[in-house]
Design an enzyme around this catalytic site. Structure first.
Site, short mmCIF file in Angstrom:
data_model
loop_
_atom_site.label_atom_id
_atom_site.label_comp_id
_atom_site.label_asym_id
_atom_site.label_seq_id
_atom_site.Cartn_x
_atom_site.Cartn_y
_atom_site.Cartn_z
N ASP A 165 -7.07 -3.93 92.91
CA ASP A 165 -7.99 -3.52 91.84
C ASP A 165 -9.35 -3.14 92.43
O ASP A 165 -9.56 -3.18 93.65
CB ASP A 165 -8.10 -4.67 90.83
CG ASP A 165 -8.19 -4.19 89.40
OD1 ASP A 165 -8.78 -3.12 89.18
OD2 ASP A 165 -7.70 -4.90 88.51
N TRP B 40 -8.73 3.13 88.91
CA TRP B 40 -8.99 3.78 87.62
C TRP B 40 -9.44 5.23 87.77
O TRP B 40 -10.22 5.75 86.95
CB TRP B 40 -10.05 3.00 86.83
CG TRP B 40 -9.98 1.52 87.02
CD1 TRP B 40 -8.87 0.74 86.81
CD2 TRP B 40 -11.02 0.64 87.46
NE1 TRP B 40 -9.18 -0.57 87.08
CE2 TRP B 40 -10.49 -0.66 87.48
CE3 TRP B 40 -12.36 0.84 87.83
CZ2 TRP B 40 -11.25 -1.76 87.87
CZ3 TRP B 40 -13.12 -0.27 88.20
CH2 TRP B 40 -12.56 -1.54 88.22
N GLY B 41 -9.00 5.92 88.82
CA GLY B 41 -9.36 7.33 88.99
C GLY B 41 -10.76 7.54 89.53
O GLY B 41 -11.21 8.68 89.64
N ASP C 95 -7.72 1.29 81.79
CA ASP C 95 -6.53 0.54 81.38
C ASP C 95 -5.86 1.10 80.12
O ASP C 95 -6.53 1.48 79.16
CB ASP C 95 -6.92 -0.92 81.09
CG ASP C 95 -7.28 -1.66 82.37
OD1 ASP C 95 -7.32 -1.03 83.44
OD2 ASP C 95 -7.53 -2.87 82.28
#
Ligand code: GLA
Length: 525
Positions: free
Chosen positions: A160, A195-196, A216
């Site tokens: 993450d 997350w790009g 998300d």
């Protein structure tokens, strides 16, 4: 006309131990090159249904359910633990430790259990000082943590982007973990979850097996469609071993059955990792039949590895297509509107050559029919129809089995081969109207390790390489030199490396010829 070509070459390659490596510089690490996720990964993750409420029993029971529900048979393999699995602090030696209440036997015991079911276990950390839920994460401890996970038998890392970053850039933080995993004692699939951000589309394929493209997902149709709308901008970034990840599935979580089917159809067509996010232990028969639809999964797992994309849109209806390895085209007819609508396209619009008729496999009805060219369906609100459309001579239904270029199936016959072969090359060419992909596997059958290699071959006229993986290719046509990237620089005895490329062609879709490795000619069988 069927344009799938499969062939193999057996090649006499130079025994590496006996050959000086002539000035081949070791190139910097440029790709994850771990041989994993040649097709998008299939599995489950606890986050969407359980958040931090996880424990040993949930993971074991989910592994049981993955087998008993038929998901494992449909191809699902990874059972992934997300955030909140560890203690809130590292132990005295600086190592991550499992939460003693949630995982009283530790993670290794869970891994052993999951492996005993024929499945693989995934874990989670973050490229910062803490995870998104505030647990210790891996920035500055990358090698220590990679080694810990390897020692537990971990097969997959979701990494993450939360926690303090100490001013280190995203690409660097993720590359550090990539390299730590490469040095760990077992292969670990590397799933980037940033997350790009940091323009991951430009470096994701060089760093991870997959990368999140958006924030998300949530258990709502509006979340599915907003993530969907971000995907066309990513379509060119993916390839075998490196996939865009529009986030885990919400099939069976807050979506209607119709919405779940559309979500699954679209994620499959996008070559997304299909990571179920529902409770497998209690899922309904309808959720189970969606997740185990092997006709749809076969589109996702098509070994040609070309991602689908939006072809056209009109109001609230859209047509999405994916070119399949056998020359057929997967088509999703999507209705985002509030009432039933007819969604239509045609064989020529989806890229099939003119023919008197086409075969149409309905991937939800599991029936095969024919059409003169029109592809059309009455699609319910928030629903999708999904087909594989083939011209004459192409296969109407894709196989769930990837025809990977396994050297073991292409052994040279004794009558045409010398007794001793220091290495072996097998190749699979897969062509469609104007393009092809090719995978080449080089196996070291000699006694010594090959340290650095350079494979020269000649492409048929009219072919131009447009992209590749696991090697650099130069020039893109004519006599091409493929050089290993660093991960594959060394090939141990009996080990193989796989490289591959995409190319355009002007009619001649055959494979290359005249292989030579490190300057010595290879025999093409
Ligand atoms: C982020 C990720 C999610 C999940 C949570 C866990 O939000 O994007 O997928 O892993 O963290 O805290």
């Amino acid at each position: 006309m069927r344009r799938l070509l499969r062939w193999s070459v057996a090649a006499v390659l130079v025994a590496s131990g006996a050959v000086p490596i002539l000035g081949l510089a070791v190139e910097p690490a440029q790709a994850v090159e771990n041989g994993l996720a040649r097709t998008p990964q299939l599995g489950w993750n606890d986050w969407n249904s359980f958040g931090c409420n996880i424990n040993d029993s949930l993971v074991r029971q989910t592994a049981d359910a993955m087998v008993s529900t038929g998901m494992a048979a449909a191809g699902y393999q990874y059972v992934n633990i997300d955030d909140c699995w560890s203690d809130k602090s590292r132990d005295g030696a600086g190592n991550l430790v499992a939460d003693r209440v949630k995982f009283p036997s530790g993670i290794k015991a869970v891994a052993d259990y999951v492996h005993g079911k024929g499945l693989k276990l995934g874990i989670y950390s973050s490229a910062g000082l803490t995870t998104c839920a505030g647990y210790p994460a891996s920035l500055g401890n990358e090698q220590r943590d990679a080694n810990t996970w390897a020692s537990w038998g971990i097969d997959y890392l979701k990494y993450d982007n939360c926690g303090q970053t100490n001013g280190i850039s995203g690409p660097t933080r993720y590359a550090t973990m990539r390299d730590a995993l490469a040095r760990a004692s077992r292969p670990i699939l590397f799933a980037i979850c940033n997350w790009g951000s940091d323009d991951v589309r430009s470096w994701g394929a060089a760093t991870g097996n997959s990368w999140r493209t958006t924030g998300d997902i949530g258990p709502r149709w509006s979340s599915v469609t907003s993530i969907l709308d971000a995907q066309p901008g990513y379509a060119d970034a993916s390839r075998p071993g490196a996939w865009n990840d529009p986030d885990m599935l919400e099939v069976g979580n807050g979506l209607t059955e119709t919405e779940s089917r559309a979500h699954f159809s679209l994620w499959a067509l996008l070559n997304a990792p299909l990571i179920a996010g529902n409770d497998l232990r209690t899922m309904s028969a309808s959720t189970r039949s969606i997740l185990t639809n092997t006709d749809v999964i076969a589109v996702n797992q098509d070994w040609g590895g070309r991602q689908g994309n939006r072809l056209s849109g009109s109001g609230s209806t859209e047509v999405w297509t994916k070119p399949m390895a056998d020359g057929s085209v997967a088509v999703v007819l999507l209705n985002r509107g509030a009432s039933t609508a007819t969604v239509s396209t045609s064989a020529s619009a989806v890229g099939l050559k003119a023919a008197s008729g086409y075969s149409v496999r309905d991937l939800w009805a599991h029936t095969t029919g024919t059409t003169g060219g029109t592809i059309s369906s009455s699609v319910p609100s928030h629903g999708a129809a999904m087909y594989v459309v083939s011209g004459a001579g192409t296969s109407p239904s894709p196989s769930t089995t990837s025809p990977s270029p396994s050297p073991s199936t292409t052994s040279p016959s004794p009558s045409t081969s010398p007794v001793t072969r220091p290495c072996r090359v097998s190749a699979v060419v897969n062509a469609w109207n104007t393009g092809l992909t090719e995978q080449i596997t080089v196996t070291n059958t000699g006694p010594g390790a090959i340290e650095g290699w350079s494979l020269v071959f000649v492409l048929p006229g009219g072919q131009t390489i447009t992209g590749g993986w696991n090697a650099t290719y130069s020039p893109g046509s004519g006599q091409v030199t493929a050089k290993n990237l660093s991960y594959n620089g060394s090939i141990a005895p009996n080990a193989s490396v796989s490289i591959g490329f995409q190319a355009t062609h002007a009619g001649s879709a055959g494979g290359p010829a005249s292989f030579s490795l490190n300057g010595s000619n290879c025999t093409v069988a």
